[in-house]
Design an enzyme around this catalytic site. Structure first.
Site, PDB file in Angstrom:
ATOM      1  N   LEU A   1      32.473  34.762 -13.406  1.00  0.00           N
ATOM      2  CA  LEU A   1      33.302  35.631 -12.562  1.00  0.00           C
ATOM      3  C   LEU A   1      32.558  36.898 -12.150  1.00  0.00           C
ATOM      4  CD1 LEU A   1      36.794  35.152 -14.236  1.00  0.00           C
ATOM      5  CD2 LEU A   1      35.880  34.111 -12.161  1.00  0.00           C
TER       6      LEU A   1
ATOM      7  N   SER B   1      24.409  30.150   0.052  1.00  0.00           N
ATOM      8  CA  SER B   1      23.782  31.329   0.643  1.00  0.00           C
ATOM      9  C   SER B   1      24.794  32.144   1.436  1.00  0.00           C
ATOM     10  CB  SER B   1      22.647  30.901   1.573  1.00  0.00           C
ATOM     11  OG  SER B   1      22.131  32.029   2.223  1.00  0.00           O
TER      12      SER B   1
ATOM     13  N   HIS C   1      14.957  27.773   2.367  1.00  0.00           N
ATOM     14  CA  HIS C   1      15.770  28.754   3.106  1.00  0.00           C
ATOM     15  C   HIS C   1      15.380  30.178   2.683  1.00  0.00           C
ATOM     16  CE1 HIS C   1      19.088  31.627   2.846  1.00  0.00           C
ATOM     17  NE2 HIS C   1      19.539  31.144   3.973  1.00  0.00           N
TER      18      HIS C   1
HETATM   19  P1  NBP Z   1      24.939  36.781 -11.989  1.00  0.00           P
HETATM   20  O1  NBP Z   1      23.710  36.054 -11.607  1.00  0.00           O
HETATM   21  O2  NBP Z   1      24.865  38.230 -12.225  1.00  0.00           O
HETATM   22  O3  NBP Z   1      25.538  36.071 -13.319  1.00  0.00           O
HETATM   23  C1  NBP Z   1      26.706  36.572 -13.911  1.00  0.00           C
HETATM   24  C2  NBP Z   1      27.434  35.489 -14.644  1.00  0.00           C
HETATM   25  O4  NBP Z   1      26.571  34.862 -15.588  1.00  0.00           O
HETATM   26  C3  NBP Z   1      28.607  36.065 -15.436  1.00  0.00           C
HETATM   27  O5  NBP Z   1      29.643  35.138 -15.420  1.00  0.00           O
HETATM   28  C4  NBP Z   1      27.996  36.198 -16.814  1.00  0.00           C
HETATM   29  O6  NBP Z   1      28.964  36.181 -17.831  1.00  0.00           O
HETATM   30  C5  NBP Z   1      27.184  34.949 -16.888  1.00  0.00           C
HETATM   31  N1  NBP Z   1      26.203  35.000 -17.965  1.00  0.00           N
HETATM   32  C6  NBP Z   1      25.079  35.727 -18.103  1.00  0.00           C
HETATM   33 BR1  NBP Z   1      24.452  36.916 -16.880  1.00  0.00          BR
HETATM   34  N2  NBP Z   1      24.429  35.520 -19.247  1.00  0.00           N
HETATM   35  C7  NBP Z   1      25.193  34.602 -19.886  1.00  0.00           C
HETATM   36  C8  NBP Z   1      25.062  33.941 -21.131  1.00  0.00           C
HETATM   37  N3  NBP Z   1      24.000  34.173 -21.921  1.00  0.00           N
HETATM   38  N4  NBP Z   1      26.008  33.069 -21.497  1.00  0.00           N
HETATM   39  C9  NBP Z   1      27.059  32.837 -20.703  1.00  0.00           C
HETATM   40  N5  NBP Z   1      27.258  33.425 -19.489  1.00  0.00           N
HETATM   41  C10 NBP Z   1      26.316  34.295 -19.091  1.00  0.00           C
HETATM   42  O7  NBP Z   1      26.133  36.491 -10.945  1.00  0.00           O
HETATM   43  P2  NBP Z   1      26.134  36.344  -9.371  1.00  0.00           P
HETATM   44  O8  NBP Z   1      25.362  37.425  -8.710  1.00  0.00           O
HETATM   45  O9  NBP Z   1      27.552  36.126  -9.009  1.00  0.00           O
HETATM   46  O10 NBP Z   1      25.312  34.998  -9.122  1.00  0.00           O
HETATM   47  C11 NBP Z   1      25.704  33.745  -9.665  1.00  0.00           C
HETATM   48  C12 NBP Z   1      24.642  32.722  -9.285  1.00  0.00           C
HETATM   49  O11 NBP Z   1      24.591  32.618  -7.861  1.00  0.00           O
HETATM   50  C13 NBP Z   1      23.236  33.099  -9.723  1.00  0.00           C
HETATM   51  O12 NBP Z   1      22.504  31.953 -10.023  1.00  0.00           O
HETATM   52  C14 NBP Z   1      22.647  33.755  -8.496  1.00  0.00           C
HETATM   53  O13 NBP Z   1      21.244  33.676  -8.462  1.00  0.00           O
HETATM   54  C15 NBP Z   1      23.292  32.935  -7.385  1.00  0.00           C
HETATM   55  N6  NBP Z   1      23.414  33.618  -6.101  1.00  0.00           N
HETATM   56  C16 NBP Z   1      23.709  34.930  -6.028  1.00  0.00           C
HETATM   57  C17 NBP Z   1      23.842  35.548  -4.796  1.00  0.00           C
HETATM   58  C18 NBP Z   1      24.180  37.016  -4.686  1.00  0.00           C
HETATM   59  O14 NBP Z   1      24.158  37.522  -3.558  1.00  0.00           O
HETATM   60  N7  NBP Z   1      24.524  37.682  -5.772  1.00  0.00           N
HETATM   61  C19 NBP Z   1      23.699  34.799  -3.628  1.00  0.00           C
HETATM   62  C20 NBP Z   1      23.435  33.433  -3.728  1.00  0.00           C
HETATM   63  C21 NBP Z   1      23.297  32.848  -4.975  1.00  0.00           C
HETATM   64  P3  NBP Z   1      29.456  37.587 -18.478  1.00  0.00           P
HETATM   65  O15 NBP Z   1      30.417  38.167 -17.509  1.00  0.00           O
HETATM   66  O16 NBP Z   1      30.068  37.158 -19.737  1.00  0.00           O
HETATM   67  O17 NBP Z   1      28.224  38.437 -18.649  1.00  0.00           O
END
Ligand code: NBP
Length: 482
Positions: A10, A128, A186
């Site tokens: 989340l 993306s 991409h």
């Molecule tokens: P994050 O990449 O910051 O990940 C946050 C999530 O990972 C939270 O739910 C967190 O849980 C969980 N998490 C982590 Br960090 N360490 C954990 C662990 N050891 N065990 C269990 N859960 C863990 O979130 P995001 O920016 O929403 O991106 C999600 C995915 O989408 C990533 O792979 C990212 O590369 C990709 N992505 C991101 C974007 C962007 O613009 N941000 C765009 C496209 C793709 P917690 O809340 O308990 O810490």
């Protein structure tokens, strides 16, 4: 009523994708490692919706319709493996796990194979478009177990971005890690597009001495041409953005670029597959060079760098720059599609390149009008080996050539670094040269290492060794290419 899909994670992407799914009538069950975030979400952005929470993985699994679809939106890497390990004992055969994070595709290859043995389907999907894309329509690039696609397709195509003809920017990419591979390319192309824009900006700012308002106007105008794209549009906004003191904010930002690895992965793959992905790789190196800030400051002083003034009619230069940018961009995409073609052949993915262009047409950072032309090119010839050979793109490359050379030569002359625009031109010069000097290179290899060579007057595949000095023996090295 049970949930249609579960989402784990989340943070920004997970929350927004869930809200998007809810808008499209799907019942989503939301879970997060840190349970308070489930409550915060349900009482905050998800309040008043059909979204339900799950405080454990067992609760999540129990609340889902069969076959269960569980999407991970968590940090890529070990976290994904750890969730998979915990989920598998709770799932039934035929259930589906989806990884929507920025995963490196070999990890997806591995997970698809490992889960197949357990009867669980796995989809690795590029997503993306950042926060706004996730909320209102991202570009989605799914690949993995094809059996899972019919169950996931209606949800993904409903929430994805749409083209102006209402086509979803989401379709099945291919088996194994094909979805994550295409997402990686991409991102590589995104590196290239961004670098090209920054090179044009530096030429205008340092070479032509333009103000930020002038540069903003240029990007606004360029956005009405073939360069129409999200990145050109936001660049015009950025150039017009003033800090609290009325000065352009962009000049107060430290000139060291960050990177999270996807551009680097693209370059590494290109080297592994032997594809000359020069523009994207130069863009990654340009970020590396930018990060050597202290060394650059010292070196500028040491070399007493002169101002890089470009003389001549500003309007003529601006149009030349536009053409150079457009032509370089064609080369970047041509190289990116060459890489995908090689990967598709090596892995048996059977990628549909027109569909890839369509998936990037909306929702994602590289969205642009230009992608419609790429799609048309692959509709005409699905096996097109070089995008620049398509008549539309060939026409642009030919028309831009003289302006492109002028800009490249001037940048060298006045010392404005334009690694991507100049390497793109060098690539095209090499690609369109029937005889390159690699004959001399082969002679050198044979001279010092008896690596052998083929002859133009003998059939290919026949190898020769010459005793160049009269001192060497007749034994040659084994002939192979790595
Ligand atoms: P994050 O990449 O910051 O990940 C946050 C999530 O990972 C939270 O739910 C967190 O849980 C969980 N998490 C982590 Br960090 N360490 C954990 C662990 N050891 N065990 C269990 N859960 C863990 O979130 P995001 O920016 O929403 O991106 C999600 C995915 O989408 C990533 O792979 C990212 O590369 C990709 N992505 C991101 C974007 C962007 O613009 N941000 C765009 C496209 C793709 P917690 O809340 O308990 O810490």
């Amino acid at each position: 009523m049970k949930g249609d899909i579960g989402v784990i994670g989340l943070a920004v992407m997970g929350q927004n994708l869930i809200l998007n799914m809810n808008d499209h009538g799907y019942k989503v069950v939301a879970h997060n490692r840190t349970a308070e975030k489930v409550d915060e979400f349900l009482q905050g952005p998800a309040k008043g919706t059909n979204i339900v929470g799950a405080y454990s993985l067992q609760e999540l699994v129990d609340k889902l319709e069969s076959p269960r679809k569980i999407m991970l939106m968590v940090r890529a890497g070990d976290v994904v493996d750890s969730f998979i390990d915990k989920l598998v004992p709770l799932l039934d055969k035929g259930d589906i796990i989806i990884d929507g994070g920025n995963t490196n595709f070999p990890d997806t290859n591995r997970r698809v194979a490992a889960l197949k043995e357990k009867g669980i389907h796995f989809i690795g999907s590029g997503v993306s478009g950042g926060e706004e894309g996730a909320r209102f329509g991202p570009s989605i690039m799914p690949g993995g177990s094809p059996e899972a696609w019919p169950f996931v397709k209606p949800i993904f195509q409903a929430i994805s971005a749409k083209t102006e003809n209402d086509e979803p920017c989401c379709d099945w990419v291919g088996n194994d890690g094909a979805g994550h591979f295409v997402k990686m390319v991409h991102n590589g192309i995104e590196y290239g597009d961004m670098q090209l824009i920054t090179e044009a900006y530096q030429f205008m700012k340092d070479g032509l001495g333009m103000t930020h308002d002038e540069m903003q106007s240029v990007f606004i105008e360029w956005n009405k041409t073939e360069l129409n794209s999200y990145l050109v549009e936001i660049t015009s906004d950025i150039l017009g953005y003033k800090d609290t003191d009325g000065e352009p904010l962009v000049e107060k930002i430290l000139d060291t670029a960050g990177q999270k690895g996807t551009g680097k992965w693209t370059g590494i793959n290109a080297l592994d597959m032997g594809i000359p992905l020069t523009l994207i790789t130069e863009s990654v190196f340009a970020r590396c060079l930018s990060s050597l800030k202290d060394q650059r400051v010292e070196a500028e002083e040491l070399f007493g760098k002169k101002e890089s003034i470009v003389e001549g009619d500003k309007q003529v230069w601006i149009e030349a720059l536009r053409q150079a940018l457009l032509a370089s961009k064609i080369i970047s995409y041509a190289q990116g599609f060459m890489l995908m073609r090689e990967a598709s052949n090596e892995n048996g993915w059977d990628l549909n390149y027109g569909n890839v262009a369509l998936m990037w047409r909306g929702g994602c950072i590289i969205r642009s009008a230009f992608l419609s032309n790429i799609r048309d090119a692959y509709d005409i010839d699905p096996e097109l080996s070089f995008l620049g050979s398509d008549s539309y793109f060939k026409g642009i490359l030919e028309n831009s050539m003289s302006a492109w050379r002028k800009v490249a030569a001037k940048s060298m002359d006045v010392g404005i670094p334009m690694p991507s625009m100049t390497s793109a031109l060098t690539f095209l010069d090499g690609y369109t040269t029937a005889r390159l000097p690699a004959n001399l290179l082969q002679a050198q290899r044979d001279y010092f290492g008896a690596h052998t060579y083929e002859r133009v007057d003998k059939p290919k595949g026949e190898f020769f060794h010459t005793n160049w000095t009269g001192k060497g023996g007749d034994v040659s090295s084994t002939t192979y290419n790595s």
